[in-house]
Scaffold this motif. Structure first.
Motif, PDB file in Angstrom:
ATOM      1  N   ASN B 295     -14.044  18.710  18.858  1.00  0.00           N
ATOM      2  CA  ASN B 295     -14.011  18.473  17.412  1.00  0.00           C
ATOM      3  C   ASN B 295     -12.587  18.301  16.879  1.00  0.00           C
ATOM      4  O   ASN B 295     -12.343  17.459  16.029  1.00  0.00           O
ATOM      5  CB  ASN B 295     -14.711  19.617  16.671  1.00  0.00           C
ATOM      6  N   TYR B 296     -11.669  19.116  17.429  1.00  0.00           N
ATOM      7  CA  TYR B 296     -10.279  18.996  16.968  1.00  0.00           C
ATOM      8  C   TYR B 296      -9.639  17.693  17.444  1.00  0.00           C
ATOM      9  O   TYR B 296      -8.703  17.181  16.847  1.00  0.00           O
ATOM     10  CB  TYR B 296      -9.443  20.186  17.452  1.00  0.00           C
ATOM     11  N   ALA B 297     -10.140  17.176  18.553  1.00  0.00           N
ATOM     12  CA  ALA B 297      -9.516  15.983  19.142  1.00  0.00           C
ATOM     13  C   ALA B 297      -9.913  14.707  18.414  1.00  0.00           C
ATOM     14  O   ALA B 297      -9.259  13.683  18.545  1.00  0.00           O
ATOM     15  CB  ALA B 297      -9.893  15.881  20.613  1.00  0.00           C
ATOM     16  N   ILE B 298     -11.007  14.780  17.673  1.00  0.00           N
ATOM     17  CA  ILE B 298     -11.521  13.544  17.069  1.00  0.00           C
ATOM     18  C   ILE B 298     -11.057  13.398  15.623  1.00  0.00           C
ATOM     19  O   ILE B 298     -11.188  14.310  14.808  1.00  0.00           O
ATOM     20  CB  ILE B 298     -13.061  13.504  17.174  1.00  0.00           C
ATOM     21  N   SER B 375     -11.192   7.129  23.558  1.00  0.00           N
ATOM     22  CA  SER B 375      -9.734   7.195  23.696  1.00  0.00           C
ATOM     23  C   SER B 375      -9.190   8.480  23.088  1.00  0.00           C
ATOM     24  O   SER B 375      -8.201   9.028  23.559  1.00  0.00           O
ATOM     25  CB  SER B 375      -9.080   5.955  23.100  1.00  0.00           C
ATOM     26  N   MET B 376      -9.850   8.992  22.044  1.00  0.00           N
ATOM     27  CA  MET B 376      -9.387  10.253  21.456  1.00  0.00           C
ATOM     28  C   MET B 376      -9.597  11.415  22.430  1.00  0.00           C
ATOM     29  O   MET B 376      -8.772  12.318  22.528  1.00  0.00           O
ATOM     30  CB  MET B 376     -10.134  10.529  20.149  1.00  0.00           C
ATOM     31  N   LEU B 377     -10.719  11.375  23.151  1.00  0.00           N
ATOM     32  CA  LEU B 377     -11.003  12.479  24.074  1.00  0.00           C
ATOM     33  C   LEU B 377     -10.070  12.444  25.283  1.00  0.00           C
ATOM     34  O   LEU B 377      -9.846  13.470  25.923  1.00  0.00           O
ATOM     35  CB  LEU B 377     -12.468  12.423  24.533  1.00  0.00           C
ATOM     36  N   ILE B 382     -10.373  14.694  28.715  1.00  0.00           N
ATOM     37  CA  ILE B 382     -11.797  14.462  29.006  1.00  0.00           C
ATOM     38  C   ILE B 382     -11.953  12.973  29.246  1.00  0.00           C
ATOM     39  O   ILE B 382     -11.687  12.157  28.362  1.00  0.00           O
ATOM     40  CB  ILE B 382     -12.694  14.932  27.838  1.00  0.00           C
ATOM     41  N   LYS B 383     -12.311  12.643  30.486  1.00  0.00           N
ATOM     42  CA  LYS B 383     -12.468  11.227  30.825  1.00  0.00           C
ATOM     43  C   LYS B 383     -13.915  10.822  30.618  1.00  0.00           C
ATOM     44  O   LYS B 383     -14.822  11.463  31.155  1.00  0.00           O
ATOM     45  CB  LYS B 383     -12.032  10.984  32.270  1.00  0.00           C
ATOM     46  N   VAL B 384     -14.102   9.794  29.825  1.00  0.00           N
ATOM     47  CA  VAL B 384     -15.461   9.428  29.418  1.00  0.00           C
ATOM     48  C   VAL B 384     -15.885   8.115  30.046  1.00  0.00           C
ATOM     49  O   VAL B 384     -15.136   7.141  30.036  1.00  0.00           O
ATOM     50  CB  VAL B 384     -15.558   9.309  27.879  1.00  0.00           C
ATOM     51  N   ASP B 385     -17.075   8.117  30.589  1.00  0.00           N
ATOM     52  CA  ASP B 385     -17.676   6.893  31.110  1.00  0.00           C
ATOM     53  C   ASP B 385     -18.706   6.433  30.071  1.00  0.00           C
ATOM     54  O   ASP B 385     -19.777   7.006  29.964  1.00  0.00           O
ATOM     55  CB  ASP B 385     -18.334   7.212  32.456  1.00  0.00           C
TER      56      ASP B 385
END
Lengths: 325, 517
Positions: B295-298, B375-377, B382-385
């Motif tokens: 939540n803080y990252a977004i 990109s925010m994560l 945190i790498k997102v697919d």
């Protein structure tokens, strides 16, 4: 001749069968039709009950056999969205699409033949060079962009032509709803027709040009010049006729392709034809309509190709139709 | 003979005077109504149509208050009962008179409709007192009776009784396939449907016997054309081919604002866009610190400014402003440093991999929003697919909980806070249907207990207090990632005064529309 038609007919049946099988088997990958039929808050049990009721939970073969046995009796199923037989829905939209294809074809014929012939005869003139340059651009610009550009220029800025839809339509013989016989309908037809034509027009200009140039180099044309026949007769009677043979072959195939391109053109112009209908059906996962559309378009391909073969035989008597010894 | 001619001339004159003020509205939405049956599908399109051809008992005003329509007044008799008094002298399009018979008929259909019965589940019975008085009785004290009554559009019971030409009952409610009610309308609303070709055009005529004679509306004919492609819709408005369009895509707002012939009206909407973090699939999401870190990252404000072009309101909770549960203390908490610190504290400094899914044609810019979140994560490792797909394929995937993070937008059918909690954050329970869209499997029994309690409190102040606490707890738990509330937009030709008739629910009250020239 009869043998030719019989053979074509059986080919058509095989084509339809394969299309129906393929379109039927991809339907599971299109998504869940139930989602388009019910609101978001409807529970999973309710949706399962509806699926059972609609026979969507049956095994693939059961569903296909049910579909095929009905299809053989001419019933392609009911559209989920329109709640009417899919065949009727498509037939109602068919005139709009055919009129669009007709409009585009007229434009292509009217422009491609004179321009193609002219630029073959005068390959070095500035006009020919401009046309060739523009045709490269024409081929590479996406239909969508052409359409938006035309709307922006002629509908918004100049306000000469309407931006969307089919305008006023009239009923002919009770079944054919047409926009061809009213000024408003024709005005609505102009922009979509030019958009659709924009894909094929450059291709045909270039095709006619190169074929014509080749023909003009041939022995019999040289002989005709030597005989002192008037240039008009040489160009438009002797040369053009031979130029048209490959053009007709390509044209026949391309008319089929054009039906496919109507999907994009109709979507941008909100043209109430069957291409737009198909795209919407895919979005709504209206599977009966999707399957019916693919089968009907398959039929159109088979019919146009048959006609092309017939016309080919007429233009060039040395070509024999299959089956004729 | 002469007299008749004179009479005709007089009538013609009167007509021409009337039509000098009357106006035609040509409008374009992105889609046309699926069916004429108001209870076949609970969707925006259906409600827009219902508000044109029917009238609800009460309707929302622009500040989310209630405006009496077919119900003139109402009062609570006891905790479980509310008494309604029906307006007298109201006629249906068919000419039949409105009475409580029609209310009972409509209520029965509501309870049978797969889409609407959930909303009406709290009601036990409808008791008719006389022709113009009836009681709505609930199982328990129920605070949302009036909210639900905005969905009760009385249908003409006499008109829909009996069998149609095919021998099927006229009131049959069919979700797929043909029915009398999906093709015919007899309501009390300001317009009747005079022509309809599905997917092409719907024409409406003003109801000459409309009961609301105080309505300023002067539109006597509406032609609704669906125009699916947003650029074409905007072009049609700018070219003067239509008078009114909705929605207007964010990319075209400036173009419409800068044009002198058209007006743009925007309003903050009530649909929340969120991401859910699946705790069953990802061990790390069980840790409240990791969820908070996400939540803080977004950066909600960044998404609204850059991707939505300002056409949304950044959110930190479910409830939009105006809802009882809206907690004004909750603000978006973008802070990458804090997010990184929380990840470190939770032992995930090096991050982890997750899968994410998002639709690409359901919400405004849904795909771009998901890409931005990816990109925010990455800032907190945190790498997102990410996988995006059309909505038709997305919802089955959502039902399977096919990814670790999934995007979902939600609009509360009751325009009440509790609806968000019931569907999106309640502990998932297959039997009760709670948490049906809670793909994160966030579960806090305390919040659930408050939610159940809030449903039985009829005092708004007390309800507001409980629901605001619920928002606070879920915020602290970082139960999900709120992004923003989508705004709404309409465009109209100058002179078409849409400002007073549009609302945050996105069903314009076209009966009251005034066209000045």
């Amino acid at each position: 001749m009869i043998a030719f038609f019989v053979k074509r007919f059986f080919q058509a049946v095989v084509v339809m069968f394969v299309i129906s099988l393929i379109s039927f088997s991809i339907q599971d990958n299109l998504g869940d039709p139930l989602r388009e039929l019910v609101g978001q808050a409807v529970s999973e049990e309710e949706r399962q009950a509806l699926r059972d009721e609609m026979g969507l939970n049956d095994p693939f073969l059961v569903q296909y056999v049910r579909f095929a046995s009905k299809a053989l009796q001419g019933d392609l199923g009911d559209s989920y969205f329109f709640k009417q037989p899919a065949f009727d829905v498509i037939m109602k939209k068919l005139p709009a699409t055919l009129e669009l294809v007709f409009g585009a074809t007229v434009i292509i014929v009217l422009f491609s033949v004179p321009i193609g012939v002219y630029s073959a005869i005068n390959p070095q003139s500035w006009f020919s060079k401009t046309v060739m340059g523009l045709s490269i651009i024409g081929i590479s610009v996406p239909v969508f962009l052409t359409a938006i550009g035309l709307i922006y220029l002629f509908a918004i800025e100049l306000n000469w032509l309407p931006s969307y839809g089919r305008g006023e339509t009239t009923q002919v013989w009770g079944v054919w709803e047409t926009g061809l016989f009213s000024a408003d309908g024709l005005k609505h037809l102009i922009l979509p027709s030019f958009t659709l034509a924009s894909i094929m027009l450059p291709l045909f200009i270039r095709l006619i040009r190169s074929e014509m140039m080749e023909v003009l180099q041939s022995e019999y044309v040289k002989f005709a010049w030597a005989k002192g026949i008037s240039p008009r007769r040489i160009y438009f009677l002797h040369a053009l006729k031979n130029t048209m043979l490959p053009v007709i072959t390509v044209g026949g195939v391309q008319i089929g392709t054009m039906v496919a391109y109507t999907i994009l053109t109709e979507t941008v112009f909100q043209w109430p034809g069957m291409g737009f209908l198909f795209l919407e059906a895919v979005n709504r996962v209206d599977t009966p309509l999707i399957v019916a559309y693919l089968i009907i378009v398959g039929a159109i391909f088979v019919v146009t190709n048959t006609f092309v073969d017939l016309i080919y035989g007429l233009v060039n008597p040395t070509v024999k139709l299959a089956g004729r010894k | 003979m002469k007299k008749t001619a004179l009479l005709f001339a007089g009538a013609a004159l009167a007509l021409s005077i009337a039509s000098a003020q009357a106006a035609t509205l040509r409008m374009a939405y992105d889609a046309d109504p699926v069916s004429l049956d108001p209870y076949e599908q609970l969707s925006g399109g259906t409600l827009q149509l219902s508000h044109m051809t029917y009238d609800p008992l009460v309707r929302w005003d622009r500040s989310l208050g209630f405006e009496p329509r077919l119900a003139e007044k109402w009062e609570r008799i006891d905790d479980n009962t509310m008494r309604f008094h029906l307006r007298k002298g109201v006629k249906f399009h068919s000419g039949n008179d409105l009475s409580t018979k029609d209310i009972a008929f409509t209520f029965k259909r509501l309870q049978e409709s797969p889409d609407f019965k959930g909303v009406f589940a709290p009601f036990k019975a409808l008791n008719i007192i006389d022709d113009f008085t009836f009681d709505m009785v609930t199982n328990e004290p129920f605070p949302l009776i009036l909210n639900n009554m905005t969905y009760l559009f009385p249908m003409d019971s006499a008109f829909f009784t009996g069998n149609d030409a095919d021998g099927k009952p006229k009131d049959q409610l069919v979700k797929h396939g043909d029915s009398f009610a999906s093709r015919n309308i007899s309501g009390t609303g300001p317009y009747t449907v005079s022509y309809r070709e599905q997917g092409v055009k719907v024409e409406f005529d003003r109801n000459a016997n409309y009961w609301d004679t105080k309505s300023p509306g002067n539109v006597d004919k509406i032609i609704l054309t669906p125009i699916k492609e947003a650029p074409t819709r905007v072009a049609a408005l700018l070219a003067g081919d239509v008078d009114f369009i909705a929605p207007v895509p964010p990319t075209d707002h400036d173009r419409i604002k800068s044009n002198d012939n058209v007006d743009l009206v925007t309003m903050s909407g009530t649909r929340i866009i969120t991401f859910q973090m699946n705790q069953d699939r990802v061990e790390a999401f069980k840790d409240v610190r990791v969820r908070q870190a996400v939540n803080y990252a977004i950066n909600q404000e960044g998404i609204v400014a850059k991707i939505m072009k300002g056409f949304a309101t950044p959110a930190a909770q479910f409830s939009p402003k105006g809802y009882l549960g809206y907690n004004e203390n909750l603000k978006p908490r973008f802070d990458v440093k804090k997010a990184q610190a929380l990840m470190k504290e939770a032992g995930y400094e090096k991050g982890f991999n997750v899968t994410m899914m998002s639709p690409n044609n359901r919400y405004v810019n849904d795909e771009k929003i998901a890409q931005a979140v990816v990109s925010m994560l990455s800032k907190i490792n945190i790498k997102v697919d990410l996988k995006t797909m059309p909505k038709a394929q997305y919802w089955p995937a959502f039902d399977e909980r096919a990814a670790d993070m999934m995007l979902i937008g939600w609009h509360s059918d009751t325009e009440d806070t509790n609806n968000f909690f019931e569907f999106l954050s309640a502990c998932p329970n297959k039997d009760t249907g709670a948490g049906q869209y809670n793909s994160g499997n966030y579960c806090n029994p305390k919040v659930d207990a408050m939610m159940v309690k809030a449903n039985t409190i009829t005092d708004p102040a007390k309800r507001a207090e409980i629901m605001q606490t619920m928002e606070q707890v879920v915020f602290d738990d970082a139960g999900f990632v709120p992004l923003h509330w989508q705004n709404l937009s309409w465009g109209a030709r100058k002179g078409v005064d849409i400002e007073p008739i549009v609302n945050g629910m996105d069903f314009p009250y076209l009966g009251d529309l005034v066209i000045k020239q």
